[in-house]
Motif scaffolding. Structure first.
Motif, PDB file in Angstrom:
ATOM      1  N   GLN A  59       0.883  -1.276  -0.061  1.00 32.34           N
ATOM      2  CA  GLN A  59      -0.026   0.173   0.057  1.00 32.34           C
ATOM      3  C   GLN A  59       0.803   0.982  -0.063  1.00 32.34           C
ATOM      4  O   GLN A  59       0.439   2.211  -0.599  1.00 32.34           O
ATOM      5  N   GLU A 115     -11.096 -16.061  -0.888  1.00 34.66           N
ATOM      6  CA  GLU A 115     -12.202 -15.234  -0.502  1.00 34.66           C
ATOM      7  C   GLU A 115     -11.622 -14.510   0.783  1.00 34.66           C
ATOM      8  O   GLU A 115     -12.138 -13.232   0.805  1.00 34.66           O
ATOM      9  N   ASP A 150      -9.085 -11.990  -0.410  1.00 31.28           N
ATOM     10  CA  ASP A 150      -9.686 -10.702  -1.054  1.00 31.28           C
ATOM     11  C   ASP A 150     -10.506  -9.767   0.159  1.00 31.28           C
ATOM     12  O   ASP A 150     -10.543  -8.895  -0.314  1.00 31.28           O
ATOM     13  N   LYS A 151     -11.066 -10.264   1.010  1.00 28.10           N
ATOM     14  CA  LYS A 151     -11.930  -9.512   2.209  1.00 28.10           C
ATOM     15  C   LYS A 151     -10.846  -8.602   2.868  1.00 28.10           C
ATOM     16  O   LYS A 151     -11.309  -7.497   2.818  1.00 28.10           O
ATOM     17  N   LYS A 165      -8.404   2.475  -4.089  1.00 32.27           N
ATOM     18  CA  LYS A 165      -6.973   1.585  -4.504  1.00 32.27           C
ATOM     19  C   LYS A 165      -7.180   0.135  -4.946  1.00 32.27           C
ATOM     20  O   LYS A 165      -6.747  -0.580  -5.434  1.00 32.27           O
ATOM     21  N   TYR A 166      -8.325  -0.421  -4.253  1.00 29.17           N
ATOM     22  CA  TYR A 166      -8.729  -1.739  -4.377  1.00 29.17           C
ATOM     23  C   TYR A 166      -9.080  -2.047  -6.071  1.00 29.17           C
ATOM     24  O   TYR A 166      -8.738  -3.035  -6.450  1.00 29.17           O
ATOM     25  N   LYS A 167      -9.227  -0.961  -6.739  1.00 32.65           N
ATOM     26  CA  LYS A 167      -9.740  -1.334  -8.091  1.00 32.65           C
ATOM     27  C   LYS A 167      -8.361  -1.129  -8.762  1.00 32.65           C
ATOM     28  O   LYS A 167      -8.544  -1.668 -10.190  1.00 32.65           O
ATOM     29  N   ALA A 220      -7.916  -7.706   1.669  1.00 31.98           N
ATOM     30  CA  ALA A 220      -7.407  -6.606   0.724  1.00 31.98           C
ATOM     31  C   ALA A 220      -8.526  -5.638   0.708  1.00 31.98           C
ATOM     32  O   ALA A 220      -7.948  -4.458   0.612  1.00 31.98           O
ATOM     33  N   GLN A 221      -9.596  -5.580   0.678  1.00 31.10           N
ATOM     34  CA  GLN A 221     -10.787  -4.682   0.618  1.00 31.10           C
ATOM     35  C   GLN A 221     -10.875  -3.937   1.701  1.00 31.10           C
ATOM     36  O   GLN A 221     -10.864  -2.832   1.674  1.00 31.10           O
ATOM     37  N   GLN A 222     -10.720  -4.418   2.946  1.00 29.04           N
ATOM     38  CA  GLN A 222     -10.373  -3.607   4.061  1.00 29.04           C
ATOM     39  C   GLN A 222      -9.190  -2.879   4.085  1.00 29.04           C
ATOM     40  O   GLN A 222      -9.041  -1.587   4.743  1.00 29.04           O
ATOM     41  N   PHE A 264      -7.149  -1.621   1.136  1.00 32.69           N
ATOM     42  CA  PHE A 264      -7.124  -0.904   0.221  1.00 32.69           C
ATOM     43  C   PHE A 264      -8.470  -0.291  -0.052  1.00 32.69           C
ATOM     44  O   PHE A 264      -9.224  -0.484  -0.751  1.00 32.69           O
ATOM     45  N   ILE A 265      -8.379   0.970   0.707  1.00 34.83           N
ATOM     46  CA  ILE A 265      -9.644   1.836   0.435  1.00 34.83           C
ATOM     47  C   ILE A 265      -9.524   3.003  -0.365  1.00 34.83           C
ATOM     48  O   ILE A 265      -8.364   3.190  -1.004  1.00 34.83           O
TER      49      ILE A 265
END
Length: 271
Positions: A19, A243, A246-247, A257-259, A249-251, A253-254
């Motif tokens: 990050q 799963e 990925d969950k 940035k996750y995209k 990573a979403q927490q 990279f806000i």
């Protein structure tokens, strides 16, 4: 040079380093591999850690990386010299950057280190700190519960707070401690709770920013910077539960940035 930078870790913790690298090196394509299937590395033998680390490195070498960042303190402690000697690309670990950041922060030369069993037993942090300043007073504490908890996606709440308080209890009696190194890249995900437990008088150090700065400096010295104007999409690989990975990573990279990430599964184990 538009070849990617490789980043390895025992699991999700190194995403905190990734990050920061994304923030400081916006033109560089990053490829990350987290060995979540075999995490944690801390309790494992030196030989196991070396074997697993080389398997991750071999995976990334096939991606034609131009530089390797070991975003795992245990792997750094046990493998960095071997990797530097055998690879023809620059190799950066997280221990020396973390030590330098702590030296800058401390006012009274009393520094604490928390990390995995492997990192603490290696003595790599005290050695790095004393190499810079022999007058440093160091107290190291292994925190075995932290990595498994983070790998389950638990960064906050009652369980996290209770675990951190219980594990860090030995540090509470150290009256002179003014700086604490998070000697594992999983630990920054627990930083708010760790800071609360050790108190505001202690500066809590994560090596992520310093590691990204060192990467930037090495790219410049070695003339490896990507000077094109394109906006990279970064690749993230996990060897374990996709799963859950990925969950988490979403927490982490806000703010969109996750995209910028493509998350995939990887098989790296060798017989």
């Amino acid at each position: 040079m538009n070849r990617p930078i490789g980043v390895i870790d025992s699991g999700v913790g190194g995403l905190t380093v990734l990050q920061e690298m994304m923030r400081q090196l916006p033109r560089e394509k990053l490829i990350y591999l987290g060995d979540t299937k075999r995490c944690p590395y801390g309790p494992r033998s030196k030989e196991e850690v070396q074997k697993f680390t080389w398997e991750m490195v071999d995976f990334l070498l096939e991606k034609e990386i131009k530089l390797l960042v070991i975003a795992c303190n245990t792997a750094t402690a046990f493998t960095i010299e071997d990797l530097k000697n055998k690879l023809d690309i620059p190799v950066i670990g997280v221990i020396n950057p973390g030590a330098r950041a702590a030296i800058k922060a401390t006012k009274n030369h009393h520094i604490g280190i928390i990390g995995t069993e492997g990192t603490v037993k290696s003595g790599a942090y005290p050695e790095a700190l004393e190499r810079i300043n022999p007058k440093i007073h160091v107290k190291a504490l292994a925190c075995p519960p932290f990595v498994p908890m983070v790998e389950r996606g638990i960064f906050a709440g009652d369980e996290a707070k209770e675990t951190v308080e219980k594990t860090l209890k030995p540090l509470k009696s150290l009256k002179n401690l003014d700086t604490l190194i998070l000697g594992c890249t999983h630990y920054p995900l627990l930083k708010p709770i760790i800071q609360q437990v050790v108190g505001d008088n202690v500066t809590v150090i994560s090596s992520s920013e310093e590691t990204a700065r060192e990467t930037s400096a090495v790219l410049e010295i070695e003339q490896l910077q990507n000077k094109t104007g394109y906006h990279p999409v970064h690749e993230i690989y996990s060897t374990g539960d996709m799963e859950l990975f990925d969950k988490i990573a979403q927490q982490i990279f806000i703010n969109g940035k996750y995209k910028e990430l493509i998350i995939k599964s990887a098989e790296i184990e060798k017989d």
